[in-house]
Design an enzyme around this catalytic site. Structure first.
Site, PDB file in Angstrom:
ATOM      1  N   CYS A 149      45.147  44.252  40.730  1.00 25.96           N
ATOM      2  CA  CYS A 149      43.717  44.528  40.562  1.00 25.96           C
ATOM      3  C   CYS A 149      43.193  44.968  39.376  1.00 25.96           C
ATOM      4  O   CYS A 149      43.385  44.750  38.257  1.00 25.96           O
ATOM      5  CB  CYS A 149      42.845  44.172  41.974  1.00 25.96           C
ATOM      6  SG  CYS A 149      41.528  43.015  41.832  1.00 25.96           S
ATOM      7  N   GLU A 164      48.896  45.527  48.864  1.00 29.22           N
ATOM      8  CA  GLU A 164      48.697  46.553  49.590  1.00 29.22           C
ATOM      9  C   GLU A 164      47.807  46.364  50.857  1.00 29.22           C
ATOM     10  O   GLU A 164      47.994  47.034  51.985  1.00 29.22           O
ATOM     11  CB  GLU A 164      48.373  47.754  48.935  1.00 29.22           C
ATOM     12  CG  GLU A 164      46.960  47.856  48.465  1.00 29.22           C
ATOM     13  CD  GLU A 164      46.425  47.144  47.398  1.00 29.22           C
ATOM     14  OE1 GLU A 164      47.112  46.279  46.908  1.00 29.22           O
ATOM     15  OE2 GLU A 164      45.117  47.248  47.015  1.00 29.22           O
ATOM     16  N   HIS A 193      45.854  41.772  45.919  1.00 27.24           N
ATOM     17  CA  HIS A 193      46.109  43.097  46.584  1.00 27.24           C
ATOM     18  C   HIS A 193      47.192  43.009  47.722  1.00 27.24           C
ATOM     19  O   HIS A 193      46.833  42.849  48.868  1.00 27.24           O
ATOM     20  CB  HIS A 193      44.648  43.667  47.287  1.00 27.24           C
ATOM     21  CG  HIS A 193      43.633  43.872  46.525  1.00 27.24           C
ATOM     22  ND1 HIS A 193      43.304  45.062  46.187  1.00 27.24           N
ATOM     23  CD2 HIS A 193      42.557  43.260  45.958  1.00 27.24           C
ATOM     24  CE1 HIS A 193      42.266  45.275  45.384  1.00 27.24           C
ATOM     25  NE2 HIS A 193      41.840  44.128  45.085  1.00 27.24           N
TER      26      HIS A 193
HETATM   27  N1  GLN Z   1      36.450  43.547  39.623  1.00 29.35           N
HETATM   28  C1  GLN Z   1      36.951  44.775  39.727  1.00 29.35           C
HETATM   29  C2  GLN Z   1      37.035  45.627  38.161  1.00 29.35           C
HETATM   30  O1  GLN Z   1      36.789  45.009  37.294  1.00 29.35           O
HETATM   31  C3  GLN Z   1      38.516  44.687  40.130  1.00 29.35           C
HETATM   32  C4  GLN Z   1      38.308  44.453  41.599  1.00 29.35           C
HETATM   33  C5  GLN Z   1      39.612  44.838  42.617  1.00 29.35           C
HETATM   34  O2  GLN Z   1      40.147  45.637  42.099  1.00 29.35           O
HETATM   35  N2  GLN Z   1      39.559  44.455  43.772  1.00 29.35           N
HETATM   36  O3  GLN Z   1      37.587  46.556  38.047  1.00 29.35           O
END
Ligand code: GLN
Length: 194
Positions: A78, A172, A170
């Site tokens: 992410c 994890e 995610h």
């Molecule tokens: N939207 C977040 C960002 O720009 C990422 C979201 C996440 O890691 N769950 O970093």
């Protein structure tokens, strides 16, 4: 082998726990010298703009750039995927894009209504994976040398280039170890662990 989890911000403990569950020695990375003691790095989810600022202030940015330049194994989830990308859309102008994998990501690219959702994605060898997306980045360009390992409705969501693995979701946050195992096994196969 020992895997370091970048511990500036975000879902750090969930990754440490996931690695522990598959029997991999892991540690948090907080200071520049911490990178010398690991064979591979995980960059967790969180907020990429904040992580970017903390990378600079903690002085972890330069050692991490060297780690990338040396072709060392890195797994980003992410926000971690955003930090590892070569181009970021809808980010801050000064936010870090390490260019470890040749993709363009759009921050929060799934829009307001779908800011967070869960869905099953098909993995090549291990079957279905229950993927949790939280304000996830959307991959909008994939460079020639990048392998797409999983899709969600036509979008690439798990990708690999050399020793770099990224997921827009995610892994994890579920108890399924298959994606952490995919990463760790590729490190072991490449003989990159000390
Ligand atoms: N939207 C977040 C960002 O720009 C990422 C979201 C996440 O890691 N769950 O970093």
């Amino acid at each position: 082998m020992r895997v370091g989890v970048l511990a500036l911000q975000g879902a750090v403990h969930a990754h440490l726990g996931a690695l522990q569950r598959i029997g991999v020695d892991s540690c948090p990375l907080r200071r520049p010298g911490d990178l010398d003691a690991v064979d591979a790095v995980v960059i967790p989810g969180g907020e990429s703009t904040t992580m970017s600022m903390l990378l600079a202030s903690s002085e972890l940015l330069e050692p991490l750039r060297r780690f990338v330049a040396d072709g060392m194994p890195i797994f980003g989830t992410c926000a971690g995927m955003i930090v590892l990308a070569s181009e970021i859309e809808d980010g801050r102008d000064d936010q870090v894009a390490l260019g470890a994998i040749d993709i363009t990501v759009q921050r929060n690219g799934y829009g307001r209504q779908l800011q967070s959702f869960e869905t099953d994605v098909a993995l090549p060898e291990t079957g279905t994976f229950h993927a949790i997306f939280i304000r996830a980045p959307r991959v909008i360009r994939v460079g020639g040398g990048v392998e797409v390992l999983a899709h969600h409705r036509g979008d690439p969501v798990l990708l690999r280039q050399g020793s770099v693995l990224v997921a827009s979701f995610h892994p994890e946050l579920t108890n399924d170890p298959s994606i952490h195992e995919l990463f760790v096994n590729s490190v072991l196969r490449a003989g990159m662990a000390g």
